[in-house]
Write a protein that holds these residues in place. Structure first.
Motif, short mmCIF file in Angstrom:
data_model
loop_
_atom_site.label_atom_id
_atom_site.label_comp_id
_atom_site.label_asym_id
_atom_site.label_seq_id
_atom_site.Cartn_x
_atom_site.Cartn_y
_atom_site.Cartn_z
N PRO A 136 -10.59 -5.22 -6.66
CA PRO A 136 -9.81 -4.05 -7.09
C PRO A 136 -8.41 -4.38 -7.57
O PRO A 136 -7.80 -3.57 -8.28
CB PRO A 136 -9.77 -3.18 -5.83
CG PRO A 136 -9.98 -4.12 -4.69
CD PRO A 136 -10.92 -5.16 -5.21
N ARG A 137 -7.89 -5.55 -7.22
CA ARG A 137 -6.53 -5.90 -7.64
C ARG A 137 -6.50 -6.75 -8.90
O ARG A 137 -5.41 -7.11 -9.37
CB ARG A 137 -5.81 -6.64 -6.50
CG ARG A 137 -5.62 -5.79 -5.26
CD ARG A 137 -4.80 -4.54 -5.56
NE ARG A 137 -4.68 -3.67 -4.39
CZ ARG A 137 -4.01 -2.52 -4.36
NH1 ARG A 137 -3.40 -2.11 -5.46
NH2 ARG A 137 -3.96 -1.80 -3.28
N ALA A 138 -7.66 -7.06 -9.47
CA ALA A 138 -7.71 -7.79 -10.74
C ALA A 138 -7.64 -6.78 -11.87
O ALA A 138 -8.61 -6.08 -12.17
CB ALA A 138 -9.00 -8.60 -10.84
N ASP A 162 -3.87 -7.67 -2.57
CA ASP A 162 -4.49 -6.48 -1.95
C ASP A 162 -3.84 -6.16 -0.62
O ASP A 162 -3.57 -4.99 -0.31
CB ASP A 162 -5.99 -6.74 -1.77
CG ASP A 162 -6.76 -5.45 -1.52
OD1 ASP A 162 -6.36 -4.39 -2.04
OD2 ASP A 162 -7.77 -5.51 -0.80
N GLU A 163 -3.55 -7.17 0.17
CA GLU A 163 -2.88 -6.96 1.46
C GLU A 163 -1.52 -6.29 1.28
O GLU A 163 -1.06 -5.57 2.18
CB GLU A 163 -2.70 -8.30 2.17
CG GLU A 163 -4.00 -8.94 2.65
CD GLU A 163 -3.82 -10.40 3.02
OE1 GLU A 163 -2.65 -10.87 3.02
OE2 GLU A 163 -4.83 -11.08 3.28
N ASN A 164 -0.91 -6.51 0.14
CA ASN A 164 0.42 -5.96 -0.12
C ASN A 164 0.41 -4.72 -1.00
O ASN A 164 1.47 -4.21 -1.36
CB ASN A 164 1.30 -7.04 -0.74
CG ASN A 164 1.73 -8.10 0.26
OD1 ASN A 164 2.71 -7.90 0.99
ND2 ASN A 164 1.00 -9.19 0.33
N GLY A 165 -0.80 -4.24 -1.36
CA GLY A 165 -0.91 -3.02 -2.14
C GLY A 165 -0.41 -3.13 -3.56
O GLY A 165 0.12 -2.17 -4.12
N VAL A 166 -0.61 -4.32 -4.18
CA VAL A 166 -0.07 -4.58 -5.52
C VAL A 166 -1.20 -5.03 -6.43
O VAL A 166 -2.06 -5.83 -6.04
CB VAL A 166 1.03 -5.66 -5.47
CG1 VAL A 166 1.56 -5.97 -6.87
CG2 VAL A 166 2.16 -5.23 -4.55
N ASN A 167 -1.20 -4.55 -7.67
CA ASN A 167 -2.17 -4.97 -8.68
C ASN A 167 -1.67 -6.21 -9.41
O ASN A 167 -0.53 -6.22 -9.90
CB ASN A 167 -2.40 -3.85 -9.70
CG ASN A 167 -3.03 -2.63 -9.07
OD1 ASN A 167 -4.06 -2.72 -8.42
ND2 ASN A 167 -2.40 -1.47 -9.27
N ALA A 218 5.17 -13.65 -4.78
CA ALA A 218 5.40 -12.53 -5.70
C ALA A 218 4.71 -11.26 -5.21
O ALA A 218 5.24 -10.16 -5.39
CB ALA A 218 4.92 -12.89 -7.09
N ALA A 219 3.54 -11.41 -4.62
CA ALA A 219 2.85 -10.25 -4.06
C ALA A 219 3.67 -9.61 -2.95
O ALA A 219 3.85 -8.38 -2.90
CB ALA A 219 1.47 -10.66 -3.54
N ARG A 220 4.21 -10.45 -2.08
CA ARG A 220 5.01 -9.93 -0.96
C ARG A 220 6.33 -9.34 -1.46
O ARG A 220 6.78 -8.29 -0.99
CB ARG A 220 5.26 -11.05 0.05
CG ARG A 220 4.01 -11.44 0.82
CD ARG A 220 4.11 -12.82 1.44
NE ARG A 220 5.37 -13.06 2.12
CZ ARG A 220 5.82 -14.26 2.42
NH1 ARG A 220 5.13 -15.35 2.08
NH2 ARG A 220 6.96 -14.41 3.07
N ALA A 221 6.95 -10.02 -2.42
CA ALA A 221 8.21 -9.50 -2.97
C ALA A 221 7.99 -8.18 -3.69
O ALA A 221 8.82 -7.26 -3.58
CB ALA A 221 8.81 -10.53 -3.93
N SER A 222 6.90 -8.05 -4.41
CA SER A 222 6.61 -6.80 -5.12
C SER A 222 6.51 -5.64 -4.13
O SER A 222 7.01 -4.54 -4.39
CB SER A 222 5.30 -6.93 -5.91
OG SER A 222 5.43 -7.87 -6.95
#
Length: 350
Positions: free
Chosen positions: A207-209, A174-179, A120-124
């Motif tokens: 920071p992503r939590a 975080d690697e994908n720039g998504v919260n 989901a992180a990568r898809a986002s």
């Protein structure tokens, strides 16, 4: 703030127009929605693994949405997130959140859930969205009311373990720039501000939590949902617009007495039918610079879902605030003049 948008989970089904992304986005746009939050567990709407790996596939989905007048606001992994941390007492019930081949195998089920979150992180990232909606799961919910007394150290270890499970997932976000935005919800270990703070400490202030703000869950807990924004606004990165009411009586209160939703003192309602002060909520979120989406999550024990959806878009639109670009009294401004300032302060001859 952007909106109105709608979470599709409560509407998707096997009958048209709810059985395909093309049909359901046309349906949503017809009510005036400009965005859709997509539940990633629903294969009628999205193939999550394919979305994580194929930009062409994601562009195809974005194209379908754009042709129908909406865009993807966020992806959701509420069901998969629940399975990242699940107490064995709930295994039989939560098996239904995972593929049939994983039923009865909690270890494999949890590993699948973790991988789903990473997908989901990568898809986002491929969708170009910066927030993602999910649940934390729960190792301690059966201990929420301490009888018998909780063993010393249980809560501390529970949050430590929750942090150990989520920290690698948050790193992928975080690697994908998504919260990763946790919907604070009874039944989850993260259900209010204090539990979110404990989790945040367990993941080192990651920071992503972040938080999916849904005031309806705070009404049912009797938590001050406006003060919550003042305290946690920096972490609020997603917003479910959902109404609720709490009407205690001489027979039942917060816990609901095992009653059906319609008979509980605390009930979810369609927008405008509950007790939540959305004017104040939209004002506070605007004040603090919230720039995400306002997303209807329809849940009501009385009203038909399609009526709730039809009423939801104009309700949200009425509450949207265009941020002022200048002060209302600028017309009376006298300009910046050092000599004038000194004179007004009585400093001219100092």
């Amino acid at each position: 703030m952007k909106g109105p948008a709608i979470f599709l989970a409560q509407f998707a089904g096997d009958e048209a127009p709810f059985n395909s992304l093309d049909a359901i986005t046309k349906w949503a746009a017809g009510f005036g929605y400009k965005g859709v939050q997509i539940p990633t567990w629903d294969a009628r709407l999205i193939d999550l693994a394919k979305a994580a790996d194929s930009q062409d596939y994601v562009d195809e989905i974005k194209g379908v949405c754009a042709a129908n007048g909406v865009e993807v606001t966020e992806l959701s992994t509420h069901l998969q997130g629940q399975l990242v941390a699940s107490h064995p007492a709930y295994d039989r019930q939560f098996d239904g959140f995972a593929p049939p081949q994983l039923h009865g195998n909690p270890t494999a089920r949890q590993a699948w859930a973790v991988e789903q979150l990473k997908l989901a992180a990568r898809a986002s990232r491929r969708f170009g969205v910066t927030s993602h909606a999910t649940f934390s799961g729960a190792l301690m919910w059966h201990m929420v009311y301490p009888w018998p007394q909780r063993p010393a150290g249980l809560v501390e270890e529970g949050f430590a373990e929750l942090g150990r499970r989520w920290k690698p997932i948050l790193d992928v976000f975080d690697e994908n720039g998504v919260n990763a935005c946790y919907e604070l919800h009874p039944g989850e270990d993260l259900h209010d501000g204090v539990t979110f703070e404990r989790f945040l400490e367990a993941v080192g202030g990651h920071p992503r939590a972040n938080i999916l703000y849904d005031p309806s869950h705070f009404v049912l807990q009797q938590l001050d949902y406006l003060a919550f924004i003042d305290i946690y606004h920096a972490r609020i990165k997603a917003f479910h617009v959902k109404d609720a009411e709490f009407r205690p009586n001489g027979r039942a209160g917060v816990y609901g007495s095992y009653s059906n939703w319609v008979d509980r003192p605390g009930r979810f309602r369609s927008l405008g039918d509950g007790q939540i002060d959305f004017g104040a909520i939209f004002s506070k979120l605007t004040q603090y610079g919230y720039d995400g989406w306002a997303v209807l999550e329809w849940e009501c024990c009385l009203k038909h879902p399609e009526q709730g959806a039809a009423e939801g878009a104009p309700f949200i639109a009425r509450h949207m605030i265009r941020r002022a670009e200048r002060a209302f009294d600028d017309f009376a401004g006298t300009g910046a003049d050092k000599a004038l300032i000194d004179d007004v302060l009585g400093l001219g001859d100092a």
